[in-house]
Enzyme design. Structure first.
Site, PDB file in Angstrom:
ATOM      1  N   TYR A  64      -2.280  -0.757  10.307  1.00 13.56           N
ATOM      2  CA  TYR A  64      -2.310  -0.960   8.860  1.00 13.56           C
ATOM      3  C   TYR A  64      -0.997  -0.509   8.224  1.00 13.56           C
ATOM      4  CZ  TYR A  64      -4.094  -0.974   4.071  1.00 13.56           C
ATOM      5  OH  TYR A  64      -4.287  -1.228   2.730  1.00 13.56           O
TER       6      TYR A  64
ATOM      7  N   SER B  21       0.844  -1.186   0.000  1.00  9.60           N
ATOM      8  CA  SER B  21       0.000   0.000   0.000  1.00  9.60           C
ATOM      9  C   SER B  21       0.881   1.238   0.000  1.00  9.60           C
ATOM     10  CB  SER B  21      -0.901   0.010   1.246  1.00  9.60           C
ATOM     11  OG  SER B  21      -1.579   1.245   1.386  1.00  9.60           O
TER      12      SER B  21
END
Length: 251
Positions: free
Chosen positions: A156, A143
């Protein structure tokens, strides 16, 4: 793209980037195993592929369970005889975004278990099979949050930074073994995770788009195209790389 007849395993293939990736592989002639923690979601992706005369099968797998990952890879090899490509896409975000001091232990444990440990499990087991057969290709879905700060999103971000590091380390370890390992780093992409982020506050949509030079979100198929390209025979000299697909946000 050169992926015809390749045996491809996609985790988290029941929706979003995973579903788009599975379909894109199938559209280019690959044999696709769609894995998801919810079998009905995996089957929905498979049904879409089969309706287009593609070759696909569904599996229920929790990537945070090592035994389940071993079974997933074993069953794939049992069905197709080999594993050419694994796309480690399964991932989750925290239930509630919060500053580090306010983050819950449960969110930390759950996100790390799926996004980081799950990728490790899948790489470990897939690499064992790939070493045995003498070749293989791994594409990890990291990501933009694994490349730059992501406030109120520590678990995350930590997990995705880890995926980038694991990708580079494994790529070096197996570069002489005919096994390539790369990652994609999507920016803000239309998905359930983005929906959750946008719901955090009324003006979040405007805030997010304000930092994207292209002034739009990515589409799952745009990420899928990069994944399939990395897994194809057109990129045989590429390993250990992270391809950022973010509309210029990282600039």
């Amino acid at each position: 793209m050169k992926v015809k007849n390749k045996v491809v395993l996609v985790t988290g293939g029941g929706s979003g980037i995973g579903a788009a990736t599975a379909k894109h592989f199938a559209d280019h002639g690959a044999k696709v195993v769609v894995s998801d923690v919810r079998l009905e979601k995996a089957q929905k992706t498979v049904d879409g592929i089969l309706s287009g005369n593609g070759d696909a099968s569904a599996m229920e797998t929790n990537v945070a369970d090592f035994n389940a990952v071993e079974t997933m890879v074993k069953d794939t090899v049992s069905k197709y005889g080999r594993l050419d490509v694994i796309v480690n896409n399964a991932g989750i975000g925290p239930i509630k975004m919060a500053k580090t001091a306010d983050a819950t232990l449960a969110d930390w444990d759950n996100v790390i278990a799926v996004n980081q440990t799950g990728v490790f499990y899948c790489m470990k087991v897939a690499l064992g099979q790939m070493l045995e057969q003498g070749y293989g290709n791994i594409v990890n879905v990291a990501s933009l949050a694994g490349l730059k700060a992501s406030p109120n999103n520590l678990s995350y971000s930590a997990s995705k930074f880890a995926v980038v590091g694991m990708t580079k380390s494994a790529a070096m370890e197996y570069a002489t073994k005919n096994i390539r390992v790369n990652a994609v780093c999507p920016g803000y992409t239309e998905s359930a995770l983005l929906d959750k982020l946008r719901a955090a506050r009324p003006d979040m949509d405007d805030i997010l788009k304000s930092v994207i030079p292209m002034k739009r979100y990515g589409n799952a198929i745009e990420i899928a195209e990069a994944i399939v390209w990395l897994a194809s025979d057109s990129t045989q000299f590429i390993t250990g790389q992270t391809i950022t697909l973010d509309g210029g946000t990282s600039l």
